[in-house]
Design an enzyme around this catalytic site. Structure first.
Site, PDB file in Angstrom:
ATOM      1  N   GLU A 116      63.262  63.117  48.147  1.00  0.00           N
ATOM      2  CA  GLU A 116      61.934  62.876  47.577  1.00  0.00           C
ATOM      3  C   GLU A 116      61.275  61.626  48.173  1.00  0.00           C
ATOM      4  O   GLU A 116      60.198  61.227  47.719  1.00  0.00           O
ATOM      5  CB  GLU A 116      62.022  62.713  46.050  1.00  0.00           C
ATOM      6  CG  GLU A 116      62.671  63.864  45.305  1.00  0.00           C
ATOM      7  CD  GLU A 116      61.803  65.110  45.222  1.00  0.00           C
ATOM      8  OE1 GLU A 116      60.705  65.111  45.821  1.00  0.00           O
ATOM      9  OE2 GLU A 116      62.227  66.073  44.575  1.00  0.00           O
ATOM     10  N   HIS A 139      61.693  58.549  39.743  1.00  0.00           N
ATOM     11  CA  HIS A 139      61.676  59.955  39.347  1.00  0.00           C
ATOM     12  C   HIS A 139      62.952  60.270  38.583  1.00  0.00           C
ATOM     13  O   HIS A 139      64.049  59.888  39.001  1.00  0.00           O
ATOM     14  CB  HIS A 139      61.581  60.857  40.577  1.00  0.00           C
ATOM     15  CG  HIS A 139      61.840  62.306  40.297  1.00  0.00           C
ATOM     16  ND1 HIS A 139      61.079  63.026  39.400  1.00  0.00           N
ATOM     17  CD2 HIS A 139      62.779  63.158  40.781  1.00  0.00           C
ATOM     18  CE1 HIS A 139      61.542  64.271  39.350  1.00  0.00           C
ATOM     19  NE2 HIS A 139      62.585  64.377  40.171  1.00  0.00           N
ATOM     20  N   HIS A 141      64.590  63.000  34.991  1.00  0.00           N
ATOM     21  CA  HIS A 141      64.469  64.263  34.261  1.00  0.00           C
ATOM     22  C   HIS A 141      64.597  64.052  32.745  1.00  0.00           C
ATOM     23  O   HIS A 141      65.602  64.457  32.152  1.00  0.00           O
ATOM     24  CB  HIS A 141      65.546  65.243  34.732  1.00  0.00           C
ATOM     25  CG  HIS A 141      65.597  65.456  36.207  1.00  0.00           C
ATOM     26  ND1 HIS A 141      66.725  65.893  36.862  1.00  0.00           N
ATOM     27  CD2 HIS A 141      64.639  65.309  37.163  1.00  0.00           C
ATOM     28  CE1 HIS A 141      66.476  65.995  38.152  1.00  0.00           C
ATOM     29  NE2 HIS A 141      65.215  65.641  38.363  1.00  0.00           N
ATOM     30  N   GLU A 169      52.845  52.830  20.076  1.00  0.00           N
ATOM     31  CA  GLU A 169      53.076  52.208  21.376  1.00  0.00           C
ATOM     32  C   GLU A 169      52.496  53.013  22.541  1.00  0.00           C
ATOM     33  O   GLU A 169      52.202  52.457  23.597  1.00  0.00           O
ATOM     34  CB  GLU A 169      54.580  52.022  21.605  1.00  0.00           C
ATOM     35  CG  GLU A 169      55.210  50.917  20.775  1.00  0.00           C
ATOM     36  CD  GLU A 169      55.452  51.320  19.326  1.00  0.00           C
ATOM     37  OE1 GLU A 169      55.267  52.516  19.005  1.00  0.00           O
ATOM     38  OE2 GLU A 169      55.800  50.437  18.518  1.00  0.00           O
ATOM     39  N   HIS A 210      60.646  70.219  35.297  1.00  0.00           N
ATOM     40  CA  HIS A 210      61.485  69.463  36.234  1.00  0.00           C
ATOM     41  C   HIS A 210      61.690  68.015  35.800  1.00  0.00           C
ATOM     42  O   HIS A 210      62.804  67.556  35.667  1.00  0.00           O
ATOM     43  CB  HIS A 210      60.883  69.517  37.641  1.00  0.00           C
ATOM     44  CG  HIS A 210      61.698  68.813  38.682  1.00  0.00           C
ATOM     45  ND1 HIS A 210      62.109  69.442  39.838  1.00  0.00           N
ATOM     46  CD2 HIS A 210      62.190  67.555  38.762  1.00  0.00           C
ATOM     47  CE1 HIS A 210      62.824  68.593  40.575  1.00  0.00           C
ATOM     48  NE2 HIS A 210      62.877  67.429  39.926  1.00  0.00           N
TER      49      HIS A 210
END
Length: 272
Positions: A116, A139, A141, A169, A210
């Site tokens: 990525e 990144h 999950h 928040e 994803h």
């Protein structure tokens, strides 16, 4: 000899990747992080002056030529980074032609940057235009964010408003809202381009089914942003588990009061 492996940057990435794994956001080899460094950050380290290997980026990052990135390796497990940073992390410098990266430290067993990495670089480029202090792309999950992408309409306004209203928040941490792209194949330049296009407006972008991309000035800020989005999604998951009926909520007027009290500007697209 002062080793870059003992630097505060490596130690911080080790801590963040371990925390992300402990949260359950990075199963197996899921997730990746990149931290942009400056030449000043590398002063005093004796083992970053020699090019070990030159890596093909598969992307034109010429606008970032000369920039340094500490980035997780492809195919590696977040749970292991803390015990073997020299294998699972690499310090690279983008070459003048923008097509390659010189490896200065790490990847000791022949590893390469995350698949990525082009997507990270695209997001770094876009965020630098918005805020030159932005240094991190992360990144991972998050379970409840992914679940939300299966059950809720993939609309930025409705999902942003839902997440804002789950806890006080949320609006304070991500007043611009959250970006969303269509489902796309990960690890491609196409998904990187779609994500970076959203990064001109948002600091966090959901990849449906994803995961999520988050950015920040430092690792704690990027991690905290994702953590806050995920906490809001988790609260919604609990509400659904309890029958889904919302009897009370944070109103739009109260959202406006929050923005005023904390000195943030809530996106007018989402605050009606």
């Amino acid at each position: 000899m002062v080793s870059f492996g003992d630097s505060k940057f490596v130690k911080k990435v080790c801590g963040i990747t371990q925390a992300s794994y402990q949260h359950g956001w990075d199963e197996r080899n899921g997730g990746n992080v990149s931290l942009r460094l400056t030449a000043e950050d590398l002063v005093g380290f004796d083992d970053v002056s020699e090019v070990k290997r030159t890596l093909d980026l598969g992307f034109d990052a010429k606008v970032l030529s000369g920039s340094y990135f500490l980035v997780t390796a492809t195919g590696r497990y977040f749970r292991n980074v803390i015990s073997q940073p020299g294998l699972d992390l690499g310090l690279v410098k983008i070459t003048d032609d923008g097509q390659h990266a010189d490896l200065l430290w790490g990847y000791e067993d022949g590893a390469k940057p995350t698949s990525e990495f082009p997507s990270h670089l695209m997001s770094h480029i876009k965020r630098l235009k918005v805020d030159p202090e932005q240094r991190v792309v992360m990144h991972c999950h998050p379970t409840n964010v992914i679940a939300l992408s299966f059950t809720h309409e993939l609309d930025e306004r409705s999902i942003t408003r839902l997440l804002w209203k789950m806890q006080a928040e949320s609006l304070v941490v991500f007043p611009e809202g959250v970006g969303i792209i269509p489902y796309m194949t990960p690890g491609t330049n196409e998904i990187g381009k779609a994500t970076s296009d959203k990064m001109s407006e948002f600091r966090t972008v959901i990849w449906p089914h994803h995961g999520i991309f988050g950015t920040g000035d430092d690792l704690d800020e990027a991690f905290g942003l994702i953590e806050t989005v995920e906490k809001a999604a988790a609260i919604y998951s609990q509400i659904c588990a309890q029958g889904g009926e919302i009897r009370q909520e944070i109103t739009d007027e109260q959202l406006g009061d929050l923005a005023h009290a904390f000195g943030v500007v809530a996106s007018p697209k989402f605050l009606s």
